[in-house]
Design a protein around this motif. Structure first.
Motif, PDB file in Angstrom:
ATOM      1  N   ARG A   1     -63.679 -36.839  47.775  1.00  0.00           N
ATOM      2  CA  ARG A   1     -64.240 -36.481  46.466  1.00  0.00           C
ATOM      3  C   ARG A   1     -65.561 -35.734  46.654  1.00  0.00           C
ATOM      4  N   GLY A   2     -65.760 -34.713  45.845  1.00  0.00           N
ATOM      5  CA  GLY A   2     -66.982 -33.920  45.924  1.00  0.00           C
ATOM      6  C   GLY A   2     -66.869 -32.680  46.784  1.00  0.00           C
ATOM      7  N   THR A   3     -65.778 -32.562  47.557  1.00  0.00           N
ATOM      8  CA  THR A   3     -65.589 -31.365  48.377  1.00  0.00           C
ATOM      9  C   THR A   3     -65.452 -30.130  47.478  1.00  0.00           C
ATOM     10  N   GLN A   4     -66.106 -29.040  47.879  1.00  0.00           N
ATOM     11  CA  GLN A   4     -66.068 -27.817  47.087  1.00  0.00           C
ATOM     12  C   GLN A   4     -65.213 -26.762  47.782  1.00  0.00           C
ATOM     13  N   PHE A   5     -64.483 -26.006  46.947  1.00  0.00           N
ATOM     14  CA  PHE A   5     -63.587 -24.952  47.412  1.00  0.00           C
ATOM     15  C   PHE A   5     -63.936 -23.655  46.695  1.00  0.00           C
ATOM     16  N   PHE A   6     -63.813 -22.548  47.408  1.00  0.00           N
ATOM     17  CA  PHE A   6     -63.974 -21.220  46.820  1.00  0.00           C
ATOM     18  C   PHE A   6     -62.629 -20.497  46.868  1.00  0.00           C
ATOM     19  N   ILE A   7     -62.241 -19.935  45.740  1.00  0.00           N
ATOM     20  CA  ILE A   7     -61.066 -19.069  45.646  1.00  0.00           C
ATOM     21  C   ILE A   7     -61.557 -17.699  45.192  1.00  0.00           C
ATOM     22  N   SER A   8     -61.202 -16.672  45.938  1.00  0.00           N
ATOM     23  CA  SER A   8     -61.679 -15.327  45.621  1.00  0.00           C
ATOM     24  C   SER A   8     -60.520 -14.404  45.267  1.00  0.00           C
ATOM     25  N   PRO A   9     -60.282 -14.137  43.975  1.00  0.00           N
ATOM     26  CA  PRO A   9     -59.290 -13.111  43.628  1.00  0.00           C
ATOM     27  C   PRO A   9     -59.600 -11.766  44.277  1.00  0.00           C
ATOM     28  N   HIS A  10     -60.890 -11.454  44.426  1.00  0.00           N
ATOM     29  CA  HIS A  10     -61.284 -10.196  45.056  1.00  0.00           C
ATOM     30  C   HIS A  10     -60.698 -10.090  46.464  1.00  0.00           C
ATOM     31  N   ALA A  11     -60.833 -11.151  47.258  1.00  0.00           N
ATOM     32  CA  ALA A  11     -60.292 -11.126  48.612  1.00  0.00           C
ATOM     33  C   ALA A  11     -58.771 -11.202  48.605  1.00  0.00           C
ATOM     34  N   LEU A  12     -58.217 -11.998  47.718  1.00  0.00           N
ATOM     35  CA  LEU A  12     -56.759 -12.121  47.623  1.00  0.00           C
ATOM     36  C   LEU A  12     -56.110 -10.785  47.312  1.00  0.00           C
ATOM     37  N   HIS A  13     -56.705 -10.029  46.395  1.00  0.00           N
ATOM     38  CA  HIS A  13     -56.136  -8.751  45.973  1.00  0.00           C
ATOM     39  C   HIS A  13     -56.265  -7.672  47.040  1.00  0.00           C
ATOM     40  N   ARG A  14     -57.090  -7.901  48.057  1.00  0.00           N
ATOM     41  CA  ARG A  14     -57.284  -6.904  49.108  1.00  0.00           C
ATOM     42  C   ARG A  14     -56.690  -7.364  50.450  1.00  0.00           C
ATOM     43  N   ASP A  15     -55.758  -8.283  50.358  1.00  0.00           N
ATOM     44  CA  ASP A  15     -55.097  -8.803  51.549  1.00  0.00           C
ATOM     45  C   ASP A  15     -53.849  -7.963  51.827  1.00  0.00           C
ATOM     46  N   ARG A  16     -53.788  -7.367  53.003  1.00  0.00           N
ATOM     47  CA  ARG A  16     -52.668  -6.463  53.331  1.00  0.00           C
ATOM     48  C   ARG A  16     -51.358  -7.213  53.490  1.00  0.00           C
ATOM     49  N   ARG A  17     -51.405  -8.542  53.564  1.00  0.00           N
ATOM     50  CA  ARG A  17     -50.159  -9.309  53.564  1.00  0.00           C
ATOM     51  C   ARG A  17     -49.449  -9.223  52.216  1.00  0.00           C
ATOM     52  N   HIS A  18     -50.218  -8.919  51.158  1.00  0.00           N
ATOM     53  CA  HIS A  18     -49.657  -8.904  49.811  1.00  0.00           C
ATOM     54  C   HIS A  18     -49.602  -7.504  49.198  1.00  0.00           C
ATOM     55  N   TYR A  19     -50.459  -6.588  49.673  1.00  0.00           N
ATOM     56  CA  TYR A  19     -50.527  -5.244  49.099  1.00  0.00           C
ATOM     57  C   TYR A  19     -50.598  -4.210  50.220  1.00  0.00           C
ATOM     58  N   ALA A  20     -49.736  -3.209  50.150  1.00  0.00           N
ATOM     59  CA  ALA A  20     -49.811  -2.104  51.099  1.00  0.00           C
ATOM     60  C   ALA A  20     -51.063  -1.280  50.804  1.00  0.00           C
TER      61      ALA A  20
END
Length: 444
Positions: free
Chosen positions: A341-360
């Protein structure tokens, strides 16, 4: 935490971790973290934060296990500016506020707001002079702030508040992210010129907006605007209306969210179109075929502007929400590992959208990737411009209407050329805002 070791991003500073790097170059840090794996540890101050780069794990945190998380310390800092509005609140209170506010963004209300969007976009198109050099980012922020204020307050009772918002809201927009990412919270309390300017702006906004709320309550009735909907909202169980101060928090939250996200997307859209003439011309032909002799776009035109929407989809892929923080409210299991409990997570749509695994060619501006023959091949879990799940953006349809109407109206009359030699710098302000975007206006 239990399980196999998680890679830690190099470059942290003792005591501060990666906090300084996160403030100075947040996009670079998040993109570097992506290269280290699906879950990567960074330090923000003395405590670890885990950056999540896997679409499957992102969905687990934001959707299937969303009840196990709140928005974390960054949003707690933002609440000092925005109050306890629907963007910063969590838990049962957030769910209650979301239910109360949802009717203000139903499909039957958006055409009313679109009338304001159309009028203001046409007014701006008539004010610009061919050959003029414009700071497009500043022009779009002025327009979207006025649009947000006029859709919130349509009555003449609010004229004085709209003027105050136009002056004070930019101070809010320039302050929120810097305060949330500050590694030394005490800096916000020092009597610096910036802190004094922020305090004055917040006080003026408070007085202006609360006075309009009081005037609306005294007059009563539906003015056809968002404030009328907020005042009319009643809790399904108790029948109670929102307290005056909560209406204020929701009003300011809406203005900040609506103006920042749409202004940023529009600014980048003009930048990319100015650098991709063939795309600009195809979109303009579509706009003129749709509008005919009319100068400005309307809400009813939206379904017929497919190419323009492809441009906006691509802009939102390249420049979405920068960061979605989450904090565990209980011990959780994430990707097969246990976190306390209390652990923090970061999710970045910016990084996700620039991942070549998902977008050519992920760094390229390519609106055709959203064409009917290609878009079905994009995994929707890899595209999160407005978030997803119980904290997804309530105003998404509002934002799409505003962006589409504004872009179509201005492209119908003008083309835009980047000022030669000027280098565009991205800054984090909720989204990745362009800092100083000069362009030249040409008739077309």
């Amino acid at each position: 935490m239990s399980g196999t070791a998680i890679p830690r991003l190099p470059g942290g500073v003792p005591g501060l971790g990666h906090a300084l790097a996160l403030r100075r170059d947040p996009f670079g840090l998040l993109l570097r973290a992506r290269a280290w794996g699906d879950v990567v540890e960074i330090g923000v101050g003395p405590r670890p934060v885990y950056v999540i780069n896997s679409p499957r794990v992102i969905r687990q945190i934001l959707v299937s296990d969303a009840a196990h998380y709140d928005k974390g310390s960054l949003f707690e800092k933002a609440s000092a500016v925005l109050g306890n509005g629907v963007v910063t609140s969590s838990g049962e209170f957030h769910r209650q506020q979301r239910r109360l506010i949802h009717p203000a963004f139903q499909s039957t209300r958006i055409p009313l707001y679109a009338e304001v969007m159309t009028a203001l976009a046409e007014e701006l198109s008539q004010a610009w002079q061919p050959g003029r050099h414009l700071r497009m980012d500043a022009e779009m922020h002025r327009l979207t702030i006025t649009t947000a204020a006029r859709t919130l307050f349509s009555s003449r009772l609010a004229d004085h508040a709209v003027t105050e918002i136009q002056h004070s809201l930019p101070v809010f927009l320039s302050t929120i992210t810097a305060r949330a990412l500050s590694p030394v919270p005490l800096l916000e309390k020092l009597p610096t010129p910036g802190n004094r300017r922020f305090a004055r702006a917040r006080q003026r906004m408070l007085r202006a907006v609360l006075s309009v709320i009081d005037d609306y309550r005294a007059v009563g009735g539906d003015q056809g605007d968002l404030l009328s909907m907020l005042l009319a909202a009643r809790d399904a169980d108790s029948g109670r209306a929102m307290p005056r101060e909560q209406v204020y928090d929701e009003a300011v939250t809406f203005m900040v969210a609506a103006s920042e996200s749409t202004a940023t997307a529009l600014s980048w859209a003009f930048h990319y179109l100015g650098n991709h003439r063939a795309v600009e011309e195809r979109v303009r032909r579509e706009v003129r075929d749709c509008l005919g002799e009319r100068a400005a776009a309307r809400h009813g035109d939206l379904p017929r502007l497919a190419r323009l929407r492809q441009v906006l989809h691509e802009v939102l892929r390249l420049h979405p929400l920068a960061l979605l923080p989450r904090r565990a409210l209980q011990d959780v299991e994430v990707d097969g590992r246990h976190y306390p409990r209390g652990t923090q997570f970061f999710i970045s749509p910016h990084a996700l959208h620039r991942d070549r695994r998902h977008y050519a060619a992920p760094a390229d501006f390519d609106p055709d990737r959203w064409a009917p023959d290609r878009a079905p091949h994009i995994d929707p879990e890899t595209y999160l411009p407005f978030g997803v799940g119980r904290h997804g953006c309530l105003g998404e349809s509002f934002a799409w209407s505003s962006m589409t109407i504004t872009l179509a109206t201005l492209l119908n009359r003008f083309s835009f050329t980047p000022v030669p030699g000027h280098r565009i710098r991205e800054v984090m302000a909720g989204t990745s805002r362009p800092c100083h975007l000069p362009m030249i206006v040409h008739p077309c």
